[in-house]
Design an enzyme around this catalytic site. Sequence first.
Site, PDB file in Angstrom:
ATOM      1  N   ALA A 237      37.565  43.545  53.753  1.00 53.46           N
ATOM      2  CA  ALA A 237      36.973  42.392  54.787  1.00 53.46           C
ATOM      3  C   ALA A 237      36.877  41.271  54.231  1.00 53.46           C
ATOM      4  O   ALA A 237      36.649  40.108  54.842  1.00 53.46           O
ATOM      5  CB  ALA A 237      35.582  42.857  55.352  1.00 53.46           C
TER       6      ALA A 237
ATOM      7  N   ILE B 130      40.089  37.732  49.927  1.00 51.77           N
ATOM      8  CA  ILE B 130      41.315  38.302  49.253  1.00 51.77           C
ATOM      9  C   ILE B 130      41.878  39.507  50.036  1.00 51.77           C
ATOM     10  O   ILE B 130      43.238  39.582  50.376  1.00 51.77           O
ATOM     11  CB  ILE B 130      41.095  38.593  47.677  1.00 51.77           C
ATOM     12  CG1 ILE B 130      40.996  37.408  47.105  1.00 51.77           C
ATOM     13  CG2 ILE B 130      42.373  39.350  47.175  1.00 51.77           C
ATOM     14  CD1 ILE B 130      40.269  37.772  45.502  1.00 51.77           C
TER      15      ILE B 130
ATOM     16  N   HIS C  77      42.828  37.339  31.669  1.00 54.12           N
ATOM     17  CA  HIS C  77      42.660  36.745  32.866  1.00 54.12           C
ATOM     18  C   HIS C  77      41.627  35.656  33.205  1.00 54.12           C
ATOM     19  O   HIS C  77      41.045  35.453  34.334  1.00 54.12           O
ATOM     20  CB  HIS C  77      42.704  37.910  34.073  1.00 54.12           C
ATOM     21  CG  HIS C  77      43.047  37.367  35.578  1.00 54.12           C
ATOM     22  ND1 HIS C  77      43.970  36.607  35.801  1.00 54.12           N
ATOM     23  CD2 HIS C  77      42.069  37.441  36.632  1.00 54.12           C
ATOM     24  CE1 HIS C  77      43.912  36.197  37.202  1.00 54.12           C
ATOM     25  NE2 HIS C  77      42.553  36.623  37.710  1.00 54.12           N
TER      26      HIS C  77
END
Length: 312
Positions: free
Chosen positions: A9, A12, A177
């Site tokens: 929801a 992304i 990352h």
Amino acid sequence: MKVAVLGAAGGIGQALALLLKTQLPSGSELSLYDIAPVTPGVAVDLSHIPTAVKIKGFSGEDATPALEGADVVLISAGVARKPGMDRSDLFNVNAGIVKNLVQQIATTCPKACVGIITNPVNTTVAIAAEVLKKAGVYDKNKLFGVTTLDIIRSNTFVAELKGKLPTDVEVPVIGGHSGVTILPLLSQIPGVSFTEQEVADLTKRIQNAGTEVVEAKAGGGSATLSMGQAAARFGLSLVRALQGEKDVVECAYVEGDGQYARFFSQPLLLGKNGVEERKSIGKLSAFEQNALEGMLDTLKKDIALGEEFVNK
């Protein structure tokens, strides 16, 4: 082939779900889960798109119904970055969310390939690995930190700078990352060369691209749409490889041989069992070698934080 999106929801999750609904192979199943009550409605909304992908949404505390029979699980649940936060500030909230969801995966679909999108990825992947290990179901060829956003950003920025088509550029990105752990291998792009200044500037821009979006959204969110596209690219590549397509290569953050750190992002050949082969990172330039050596302490600390969170 069944794909589950956990955190469906959110910004992304919705973008990812839309792309999967339109691009998964015919006959696939897509299941959406989020704690938010809107989730079944997101699935109904997407179900009106005329593709042969069955979709169902689930909400509440229990992700089990969404996970039953899943081949691939993509986790984007958690809180987003706000201005002034870095990815490690997210740790306090997101660590618990990832731990809880991965415990449910370990029980319900332990053989699924799992892609972690929730930041800080350097740490959340270590959490997931330790949870799966404790449950006795860990397979290091089936757990991925999704770093594809670093690759698509690199492709875009290099193409802009050099006047090329973005679709013609593929930049390998290694390391982790976040921040300095993101290392684009600009020396390995065929037919493209850079000045030292361009390399330094591009590397910095790629490392800080997330902050660029957070600031541009002026407190209204972080990178959701580009991340949705990146996650879809990775998820679709994984699905194609699981279905037997050959020569599918993507970079992702996985447990390897520990040469640099326990988890490390590198090019991977994907196959029917997840990672088929961890490919060599190739020959690095002097700049890249320095950057690699300089990031390892940070990366190892990020990983240790995740391991300790589960084992404390």
